[in-house]
Enzyme design. Structure first.
Site, PDB file in Angstrom:
ATOM      1  N   ASN A 153       0.812  -1.231   0.000  1.00  0.00           N
ATOM      2  CA  ASN A 153       0.000   0.000   0.000  1.00  0.00           C
ATOM      3  C   ASN A 153       0.837   1.270   0.000  1.00  0.00           C
ATOM      4  OD1 ASN A 153       0.730  -0.449   2.668  1.00  0.00           O
ATOM      5  ND2 ASN A 153      -1.192   0.280   3.522  1.00  0.00           N
ATOM      6  N   GLU A 252       4.403  -3.304  12.511  1.00  0.00           N
ATOM      7  CA  GLU A 252       3.403  -2.265  12.243  1.00  0.00           C
ATOM      8  C   GLU A 252       2.227  -2.988  11.608  1.00  0.00           C
ATOM      9  OE1 GLU A 252       1.209   0.035  10.577  1.00  0.00           O
ATOM     10  OE2 GLU A 252       2.796   0.860   9.293  1.00  0.00           O
ATOM     11  N   CYS A 286      -3.344   1.678   6.920  1.00  0.00           N
ATOM     12  CA  CYS A 286      -3.600   1.159   8.275  1.00  0.00           C
ATOM     13  C   CYS A 286      -4.164   2.237   9.184  1.00  0.00           C
ATOM     14  CB  CYS A 286      -2.314   0.658   8.913  1.00  0.00           C
ATOM     15  SG  CYS A 286      -1.505  -0.569   7.933  1.00  0.00           S
ATOM     16  N   GLU A 460       8.261   3.781  14.055  1.00  0.00           N
ATOM     17  CA  GLU A 460       9.021   4.092  12.838  1.00  0.00           C
ATOM     18  C   GLU A 460       9.000   5.600  12.633  1.00  0.00           C
ATOM     19  OE1 GLU A 460       7.124   1.587   9.814  1.00  0.00           O
ATOM     20  OE2 GLU A 460       8.738   0.156  10.165  1.00  0.00           O
TER      21      GLU A 460
HETATM   22  C1  SIN Z   1       0.354   2.204   6.509  1.00  0.00           C
HETATM   23  O1  SIN Z   1      -0.796   2.182   6.132  1.00  0.00           O
HETATM   24  O2  SIN Z   1       0.931   1.153   6.809  1.00  0.00           O
HETATM   25  C2  SIN Z   1       1.166   3.472   6.598  1.00  0.00           C
HETATM   26  C3  SIN Z   1       0.374   4.701   6.574  1.00  0.00           C
HETATM   27  C4  SIN Z   1       1.191   5.960   6.761  1.00  0.00           C
HETATM   28  O3  SIN Z   1       2.408   5.940   6.867  1.00  0.00           O
HETATM   29  O4  SIN Z   1       0.561   7.011   6.833  1.00  0.00           O
END
Ligand code: SIN
Length: 483
Positions: A153, A252, A286, A460
């Protein structure tokens, strides 16, 4: 839509025009066409890459932090110099609108830039001694060879968010990018090599056999750390597999982000927040708002205003300049969204807009809003990963907090209110690793990204992101006499 000659040049010998044993096809989700073929690697190649990373570790960690920083800065410059081609590569293999994938490239590069700077700041401490003639000190040292398993993604930034701090710390890395999006990963590798990254410091394993590669990474005692972004069930398996060799891990994992809108919120701002958070990457992040909880007093007004904006969103192939939503990544993703919407409707939810796969292709799902959604529906407890906004109703602040926290996940949460006391109470009570208070866009390279509960372990980005790749060594110097 096919790869351009400039994109092919970035990919060099990593790609092939024809199918052959030992290769797999990279597909364009917007039209189902084959973009090219890449090597289908397995356990043997993974073990060889780990051996190369192990051999390269002494040289790379032995460089000064400044020397590593210079190579990282060069890598950042090269990525930005190829912004348009990199962005279109992501659009072609992942489907995301080009306006957003330009942002994905700059977001990805921002981690390289940030950690190039942080490389020079891996400070230890001097601790006042407890006895005369002693000097107590801590130093930070790279953990060693690292493995990174990254998702489709954010095919650039999830690599750079893991790999840049690892490299800055002095670690070497073996990466397994998603089989859905190997091209942007391979282009990053090309640019890293052009920037002067020595052999073995970064390697990439393109593969459709994630389990086999994961096992080779987790069982190898030379790998000292695994960083994974993906689903919670897979994260748990990898975490368990790292236990016998006691690897450090960063996980994550999945989310189920609540988005609370209180009666006293600025509704226009809250709508902008939902649009940014819910429909980013067609709902495939996410941290996407997964459950929109709206207080009863503004529920109807908020719904009408949101539906009007969502109806105007453009669902089109990502390479069209005005596209705001593209296809989802694959049929499994569509099936999940269809199932969750059907289940909600069967239990009494109403489709205010959207609610169907779109006529322009099997992977295009319409930007949707569901009303009358309740906690007994599957969509309350499941990460949607698609462009569907389910609107729940609540009466009181306590009820909103209870509903928001009623999930095993704890990645991101959002709330909109103009009452400063409520803002502080709610931010403190939300059981999440990240909270956007009157803010629907929270991700940056300078802040710690990560979750609690079943959303993961570790952080992270930011200074915390570098610490994940460092070990603390305490040294006690004795017998020094009077100092
Ligand atoms: C993710 O969906 O894993 C990362 C989303 C983000 O860094 O904003």
């Amino acid at each position: 839509m096919q790869l351009s000659s400039a994109q092919k040049a970035l990919l060099g010998d990593y790609i092939h025009a024809d199918a052959a044993p030992g290769r797999f096809a990279v597909l364009n989700p917007a039209d189902g066409s084959t973009l090219c073929y890449v090597q289908n690697q397995g356990a043997a190649e993974t073990t060889a890459a780990i051996a190369a990373a192990d051999a390269a570790f002494a040289g790379w960690s032995g460089l000064t932090a400044k020397a590593r920083s210079i190579i990282l800065k060069k890598w950042n410059e090269l990525v930005l110099a190829h912004l348009e081609d990199m962005a279109m590569l992501v659009t072609l293999e992942q489907g995301r609108p080009i306006k957003e994938t330009r942002g994905e490239v700059t977001y990805g590069a921002s981690f390289i830039e940030w950690f190039a700077e942080e490389a020079k700041r891996a400070y230890g401490r001097t601790i006042p001694a407890t006895l005369p003639g002693k000097h107590l000190q801590t130093i930070k040292q790279p953990v060693g060879v690292c493995a990174a398993i990254t998702p489709w993604n954010f095919p650039i930034s999830m690599i750079t968010r893991k790999v840049s701090p690892a490299l800055a710390a002095g670690c070497t890395v073996v990466i397994k990018p998603s089989e859905e999006t190997p091209l942007s990963a391979l282009a990053l590798l090309t640019l890293a090599r052009q920037a002067g990254m020595p052999d073995g410091v970064i390697s990439m394993i393109t593969s459709t056999t994630a389990k086999e590669v994961g096992e080779a990474m987790t069982s190898d005692p030379r790998v000292k750390k695994l960083s994974f972004t993906g689903s919670t069930p897979v994260g748990k398996l990898l975490y368990a597999a790292c236990a016998p060799t006691m690897k450090k891990v960063s996980m994550e994992l999945g989310g189920n982000a609540p988005f609370l809108v209180f009666d006293d919120a600025n509704i226009d701002d809250a709508i902008e927040g939902v649009l940014a958070s819910k429909y980013r990457n067609s709902g495939q992040t996410c941290v996407c708002a997964n459950r929109i909880l709206v207080q009863a007093g503004i529920y109807d007004r908020f719904t009408a205003a949101l539906v009007e904006r969502v109806k105007a969103m453009k669902l089109e192939p990502g390479w069209q300049e005005d596209s705001q939503l593209g296809p989802l990544i694959n049929q499994k993703a569509i099936d999940k969204v269809v199932h969750l919407v059907d289940d909600a409707v069967a239990h009494g939810a109403k489709v205010a807009t959207g609610g169907h796969v779109d006529g322009q292709g099997p992977l295009f799902y319409q930007a949707s809003v569901l009303t009358n959604v309740t906690e007994d529906m599957e969509i309350f407890s499941t990460e949607i990963f698609g462009p569907v906004a389910p609107l729940f109703k609540f009466d009181s602040e306590d009820e909103a907090i209870r509903m928001a926290n009623d999930t095993p996940f704890g990645l991101a949460a959002y709330a909109y209110t103009r009452d400063i006391g409520r803002a502080m109470r709610v931010a403190s009570k939300l059981q999440y690793g990240m909270v956007g208070m009157n803010d629907g866009v929270i991700s940056t390279e300078v802040t710690p990204f990560g979750g609690i509960k079943e959303s993961g372990i570790g952080r992270e980005g930011a200074v915390e992101g570098l610490e994940e790749y460092l070990s603390v060594k305490y040294i006690s110097y004795g017998g020094l006499g009077a100092i």
